[in-house]
Design a protein around this motif. Structure first.
Motif, PDB file in Angstrom:
ATOM      1  N   GLU A 343      61.583 -17.862  36.675  1.00  0.00           N
ATOM      2  CA  GLU A 343      62.014 -16.952  37.730  1.00  0.00           C
ATOM      3  C   GLU A 343      63.359 -16.314  37.402  1.00  0.00           C
ATOM      4  OE1 GLU A 343      63.708 -17.869  42.017  1.00  0.00           O
ATOM      5  OE2 GLU A 343      61.531 -18.209  41.952  1.00  0.00           O
ATOM      6  N   PRO A 344      63.481 -14.983  37.427  1.00  0.00           N
ATOM      7  CA  PRO A 344      64.761 -14.322  37.155  1.00  0.00           C
ATOM      8  C   PRO A 344      65.796 -14.662  38.226  1.00  0.00           C
ATOM      9  CG  PRO A 344      62.926 -12.763  37.120  1.00  0.00           C
ATOM     10  CD  PRO A 344      62.400 -14.022  37.695  1.00  0.00           C
ATOM     11  N   ASP A 345      67.067 -14.467  37.866  1.00  0.00           N
ATOM     12  CA  ASP A 345      68.149 -14.785  38.803  1.00  0.00           C
ATOM     13  C   ASP A 345      68.384 -13.690  39.828  1.00  0.00           C
ATOM     14  OD1 ASP A 345      68.631 -17.242  37.635  1.00  0.00           O
ATOM     15  OD2 ASP A 345      70.039 -16.405  36.175  1.00  0.00           O
ATOM     16  N   SER A 346      68.133 -12.421  39.440  1.00  0.00           N
ATOM     17  CA  SER A 346      68.512 -11.329  40.336  1.00  0.00           C
ATOM     18  C   SER A 346      67.732 -10.071  40.025  1.00  0.00           C
ATOM     19  CB  SER A 346      70.013 -11.037  40.192  1.00  0.00           C
ATOM     20  OG  SER A 346      70.293 -10.575  38.869  1.00  0.00           O
ATOM     21  N   VAL A 347      67.848  -9.101  40.937  1.00  0.00           N
ATOM     22  CA  VAL A 347      67.260  -7.778  40.724  1.00  0.00           C
ATOM     23  C   VAL A 347      67.878  -7.124  39.497  1.00  0.00           C
ATOM     24  CG1 VAL A 347      67.178  -5.440  41.665  1.00  0.00           C
ATOM     25  CG2 VAL A 347      66.572  -7.377  43.119  1.00  0.00           C
ATOM     26  N   GLU A 348      69.206  -7.295  39.349  1.00  0.00           N
ATOM     27  CA  GLU A 348      69.902  -6.671  38.216  1.00  0.00           C
ATOM     28  C   GLU A 348      69.359  -7.190  36.885  1.00  0.00           C
ATOM     29  OE1 GLU A 348      71.915  -5.871  41.779  1.00  0.00           O
ATOM     30  OE2 GLU A 348      71.348  -7.840  40.953  1.00  0.00           O
ATOM     31  N   GLU A 349      69.071  -8.486  36.807  1.00  0.00           N
ATOM     32  CA  GLU A 349      68.530  -9.050  35.567  1.00  0.00           C
ATOM     33  C   GLU A 349      67.156  -8.459  35.263  1.00  0.00           C
ATOM     34  OE1 GLU A 349      67.628 -13.374  33.430  1.00  0.00           O
ATOM     35  OE2 GLU A 349      67.939 -13.262  35.604  1.00  0.00           O
ATOM     36  N   ILE A 350      66.346  -8.251  36.279  1.00  0.00           N
ATOM     37  CA  ILE A 350      65.025  -7.649  36.078  1.00  0.00           C
ATOM     38  C   ILE A 350      65.164  -6.223  35.547  1.00  0.00           C
ATOM     39  CG2 ILE A 350      62.913  -6.887  37.237  1.00  0.00           C
ATOM     40  CD1 ILE A 350      63.283  -9.217  39.197  1.00  0.00           C
ATOM     41  N   LEU A 351      66.050  -5.443  36.174  1.00  0.00           N
ATOM     42  CA  LEU A 351      66.205  -4.037  35.769  1.00  0.00           C
ATOM     43  C   LEU A 351      66.795  -3.905  34.375  1.00  0.00           C
ATOM     44  CD1 LEU A 351      67.489  -2.490  39.121  1.00  0.00           C
ATOM     45  CD2 LEU A 351      65.241  -2.185  38.071  1.00  0.00           C
ATOM     46  N   GLN A 352      67.567  -4.883  33.939  1.00  0.00           N
ATOM     47  CA  GLN A 352      68.159  -4.830  32.605  1.00  0.00           C
ATOM     48  C   GLN A 352      67.159  -5.177  31.504  1.00  0.00           C
ATOM     49  OE1 GLN A 352      71.496  -7.500  32.830  1.00  0.00           O
ATOM     50  NE2 GLN A 352      72.722  -6.111  34.103  1.00  0.00           N
ATOM     51  N   ASN A 353      66.008  -5.748  31.863  1.00  0.00           N
ATOM     52  CA  ASN A 353      65.086  -6.242  30.841  1.00  0.00           C
ATOM     53  C   ASN A 353      63.682  -5.656  30.902  1.00  0.00           C
ATOM     54  OD1 ASN A 353      66.475  -8.677  29.321  1.00  0.00           O
ATOM     55  ND2 ASN A 353      67.072  -8.853  31.480  1.00  0.00           N
ATOM     56  N   LEU A 354      63.277  -5.090  32.036  1.00  0.00           N
ATOM     57  CA  LEU A 354      61.924  -4.565  32.158  1.00  0.00           C
ATOM     58  C   LEU A 354      61.952  -3.044  32.257  1.00  0.00           C
ATOM     59  CD1 LEU A 354      60.281  -7.103  34.661  1.00  0.00           C
ATOM     60  CD2 LEU A 354      60.388  -7.194  32.166  1.00  0.00           C
ATOM     61  N   TYR A 355      61.074  -2.381  31.486  1.00  0.00           N
ATOM     62  CA  TYR A 355      61.068  -0.916  31.443  1.00  0.00           C
ATOM     63  C   TYR A 355      59.670  -0.328  31.540  1.00  0.00           C
ATOM     64  CZ  TYR A 355      65.803  -1.668  29.725  1.00  0.00           C
ATOM     65  OH  TYR A 355      67.112  -2.049  29.602  1.00  0.00           O
ATOM     66  N   ILE A 356      58.649  -1.171  31.693  1.00  0.00           N
ATOM     67  CA  ILE A 356      57.276  -0.676  31.768  1.00  0.00           C
ATOM     68  C   ILE A 356      56.796  -0.782  33.204  1.00  0.00           C
ATOM     69  CG2 ILE A 356      54.919  -0.947  30.953  1.00  0.00           C
ATOM     70  CD1 ILE A 356      56.029  -2.213  28.425  1.00  0.00           C
ATOM     71  N   GLY A 357      56.370   0.333  33.782  1.00  0.00           N
ATOM     72  CA  GLY A 357      55.909   0.354  35.156  1.00  0.00           C
ATOM     73  C   GLY A 357      54.553  -0.308  35.325  1.00  0.00           C
ATOM     74  N   ALA A 358      54.218  -0.617  36.557  1.00  0.00           N
ATOM     75  CA  ALA A 358      52.949  -1.265  36.864  1.00  0.00           C
ATOM     76  C   ALA A 358      52.378  -0.661  38.136  1.00  0.00           C
ATOM     77  CB  ALA A 358      53.145  -2.775  37.037  1.00  0.00           C
ATOM     78  N   ILE A 359      51.106  -0.932  38.378  1.00  0.00           N
ATOM     79  CA  ILE A 359      50.472  -0.464  39.606  1.00  0.00           C
ATOM     80  C   ILE A 359      51.011  -1.253  40.788  1.00  0.00           C
ATOM     81  CG2 ILE A 359      48.360   0.214  38.416  1.00  0.00           C
ATOM     82  CD1 ILE A 359      47.097  -2.380  39.569  1.00  0.00           C
TER      83      ILE A 359
END
Length: 762
Positions: A343-359
């Motif tokens: 589980e990621p720690d924060s929204v910021e950590e997710i945005l810094q590492n994920l760049y592929i969109g999903a449905i």
């Protein structure tokens, strides 16, 4: 969006609809490994998938309706003309017939009319005249469609009799010319088409499909890098799919992904921008938008590490320079990885590492995802069905973007494109460059009956004699390379050829290439080259009848990774054009809408948008050089959608609210400060057209009863401004214009209106 985006660079994996055959351990899920079989070897822990349904595999009439050379799994029980087992569906095999041999489990198809009287051979029509050009006993035809359907006004069923060597022509008299084919009547061929092969069910069907490999659970799990063994057989599924022109029935026409071998490469210019390139040996013409020499469809990428990349200016390194010497062409390797396993720690950590969109998961079928909202965390995790709460590459994160507030769906996956390079440049020798030995080699230079060969011609092995082709290559040091041939073999199921390097080698089967003019590249074989001169030979042995044509020999070297890699870029538009405007291509209007929406959303939510919009609007409302604080306040109003003036709130609390933006521009203290009036750099120049308007207002000009408006035209030539008359589509002046003289130059101020100020216009 209703669909998740594609990635420009694709992994060398199997078609998702035909993924039974693995090539490497990495193709298998979890701890499974790829069992590399020898022939029909049993797979540990797996049972036969065959269930013999009498409705499917009972006795049937031979069926030629599918046509010839239709490829992978195109034929059902008793259908033909197949060329190999992989052309047949399920447990069926391709029964390679000798003449009109009976096919097990199949019955006679139909009978034709009695034979007409023999007539003399006729070659007056000429060669390669096209569809319905030849009557009975006329030639030289190339395919059944070249034959007419009538004789003396009566319907007749003709086909092109493809001869072997000097074989006589049935129903025709006279001596046929060597290597010529003739249209003849179909005669009482009660058991399918002569020399056609059909799919049948063998007596003892084996587990799986011959030559296919399957995932299994090993007793001991081996860790570390799994080997790869990608198939390049052009008639089976290859690791990467070729984008090529398909010829067949109406619904099959156009450009499609096919299972020919193909490599995906990158074309890099001096600015580090990348274009997608498809490289294939088994295609006559690569479409220009994915052709290494013609494509200009560059896009920006994010280079990893120190941002370095190969370029013509800095040197292409082990990549190759294109013909125009303005770009580097590099092989690529794609690596897809799971980003978050916990589980990621924060929204910021997710945005810094994920760049592929999903449905959005809520548009999927009920039960497709299980959703979890972690405590005290501002995001939701959607686990796909069957994952049991384990993070996979298909896990979706849902969050509200902290900058613009839009809801974002991101896939738990990272795709990286690593550039590779060649140890040495690829070498291609034409067939006409070979030294000829023996009597069975025919030099076909400046040939007119075939157009798809390369260079000035090709070599053809004729008949059953012995013939050799020798090429010489010199290398600076001993090396390992991959050798392949571009060839055509339309007359036989396969042609055995002896391949040797410095007199050491073995027999290689050059299989049937199916259709006329269908040149393909053979499976590459590994060879060892000595330092200095090396002789490569292909030999056609005596006693074996063959008319195989050799166009070229190709030597490729091992590729190695470079230090350059970039983030794989997503896109919505397919690469297969809808040529018939019938919705059958990949470039559908739907995807164009998705692509357009995606880029507009990207522009609109970009952090540069609020300060850009605010600066331009403030300039148009009286301040050419607003302070950073003024722009910052306006930008925050645009971003947050709200602006407070005393106890009054303006805006909709949504990103991009123009009500909040305009309130900030009009009510911010800087907009109405009398102190700033003393600053010579504050405010803006009055536009030229407003000067006569101000003059009329100061004179209290009024309309007369007969005149309802003032006609202030033409003023553009006098003032540089006039309503509805712009110098360009953007305006009369540029917002970033700076005067070239005066104190504003030293201060760095912009003065847009001064762009049209001169002595006459003042």
């Amino acid at each position: 969006f209703l669909l998740s985006p594609r990635l420009f660079f694709i992994l060398p994996t199997r078609s998702p609809t035909k993924n039974r055959d693995c090539d490497a351990d990495s193709d298998c899920v979890g701890d499974l490994k790829c069992f590399q079989r020898s022939g029909d070897q049993d797979v540990p822990g797996c049972a036969s998938t065959i269930s013999v349904d009498p409705l499917l595999y009972g006795p049937k009439k031979l069926d030629d309706s599918v046509g010839n050379n239709k490829g992978y799994e195109a034929y059902m029980h008793c259908q033909g003309d197949c060329d190999r087992d992989t052309d047949c569906q399920g447990p069926l095999k391709c029964f390679q017939r000798d003449g009109d041999e009976d096919v097990p489990g199949c019955i006679a198809s139909e009978q034709f009319d009695e034979a007409l009287a023999d007539i003399p051979l006729d070659e007056s029509v000429g060669n390669n005249q096209g569809e319905a050009a030849y009557g009975r006993c006329q030639g030289d035809c190339d395919r059944d469609s070249d034959c007419k359907g009538e004789e003396n006004g009566e319907a007749i069923d003709l086909y092109c009799f493809q001869r072997s060597g000097d074989e006589p022509v049935p129903g025709c008299t006279g001596s046929p010319a060597s290597s010529r084919d003739y249209c003849v009547q179909k005669l009482k061929e009660t058991y399918g088409k002569s020399r056609s092969d059909y799919c049948y069910l063998p007596e003892n069907p084996t587990v799986g499909k011959t030559g296919s490999d399957y995932c299994f659970q090993p007793t001991t799990v081996n860790f570390g890098s799994a080997g790869t063994d990608y198939c390049v057989d052009p008639y089976q599924e290859s690791g990467v799919f070729k984008f090529g022109k398909v010829i067949g029935s109406e619904y099959e026409l156009g450009y499609h992904w096919t299972s020919f071998d193909c490599s995906v490469q990158a074309k890099i210019n001096n600015e580090g921008r990348v274009a997608l390139v498809h490289e294939t040996d088994n295609m006559g013409t690569v479409p220009p938008h994915v052709n290494a020499e013609t494509t200009l469809n560059y896009f920006n990428v994010y280079w990893n590490g120190d941002g370095s990349f190969p370029s013509p200016e800095t040197g292409c390194g082990t990549c190759r320079l294109n013909d125009d010497e303005d770009a580097c062409i590099c092989p690529t390797q794609v690596v897809d990885e799971i980003v978050f396993e916990l589980e990621p720690d924060s929204v910021e950590e997710i945005l810094q590492n994920l760049y592929i969109g999903a449905i959005a998961p809520d548009i999927s079928d009920p039960g497709s995802f299980t959703s979890l909202s972690p405590t005290n965390k501002e995001f939701t995790v959607h686990f796909p069905q069957g994952s049991d709460g384990v993070y996979t590459s298909d896990t979706i994160f849902e969050l509200k973007h902290p900058y613009h507030g839009a809801v974002v769906y991101l896939k738990n996956s990272k795709s990286t494109v690593t550039l590779k390079g060649w140890a040495h440049p690829t070498v291609v020798f034409g067939g006409e460059d070979a030294a000829i030995g023996g009597s069975a080699v025919n030099v076909r230079a400046n040939e007119t009956s075939r157009q798809a060969f390369t260079g000035d011609g090709y070599m053809q092995f004729d008949g059953a004699g012995e013939g050799t082709l020798d090429w010489t290559i010199t290398v600076p040091a001993a090396a390992t390379a991959m050798l392949s041939f571009r060839f055509e073999n339309t007359m036989y199921a396969s042609s055995p050829m002896e391949i040797s390097v410095n007199s050491v080698g073995g027999v290689v089967e050059l299989e049937s290439t199916g259709a006329y003019e269908n040149w393909i590249q053979s499976d590459p074989i590994q060879i060892s080259l000595n330092e200095g001169s090396n002789t490569i030979q292909i030999k056609h042995s005596s006693g074996i009848t063959s008319f195989t044509k050799i166009d070229s020999l190709k030597i490729e070297w091992d590729t190695g990774e470079t230090s350059s890699s970039f983030r794989n870029a997503p896109h919505f538009m397919g690469l297969s054009k809808d040529y018939g405007n019938d919705g059958e291509g990949e470039t559908a209007p739907r995807d164009a809408h998705y692509e357009t929406d995606a880029v507009l959303d990207h522009y609109f939510h970009h952090p540069n948008v609020p300060p850009f919009i605010c600066t331009r609007l403030i300039q148009r409302h009286g301040v050419s050089n607003p302070s950073a604080a003024y722009v910052g306040t306006c930008s925050e109003a645009f971003r947050s959608g709200t602006y407070m003036s005393g106890d009054v709130a303006f805006g909709s609390n949504e990103y991009g609210s123009l009500e909040a933006t305009m309130a900030a521009i009009a009510l911010e203290p800087e907009a109405a400060s009398s102190v700033l009036d003393a600053d010579a750099g504050y405010g803006h120049l009055r536009e030229n057209y407003l000067k006569p308007i101000q003059l009329l207002r100061s004179l209290e000009a009024e309309f007369t009863p007969e005149v309802h408006h003032y006609d202030l035209r033409p003023l553009f030539g006098l003032l540089g401004q006039e309503p509805h008359h712009f110098a360009t589509v953007f305006s009369w002046f540029r917002p970033e214009y700076q005067a070239d003289v005066g104190p504003s130059v030293a201060a760095g101020y912009v003065a847009p209106e001064s762009m049209i100020v001169n002595m006459p216009s003042i």
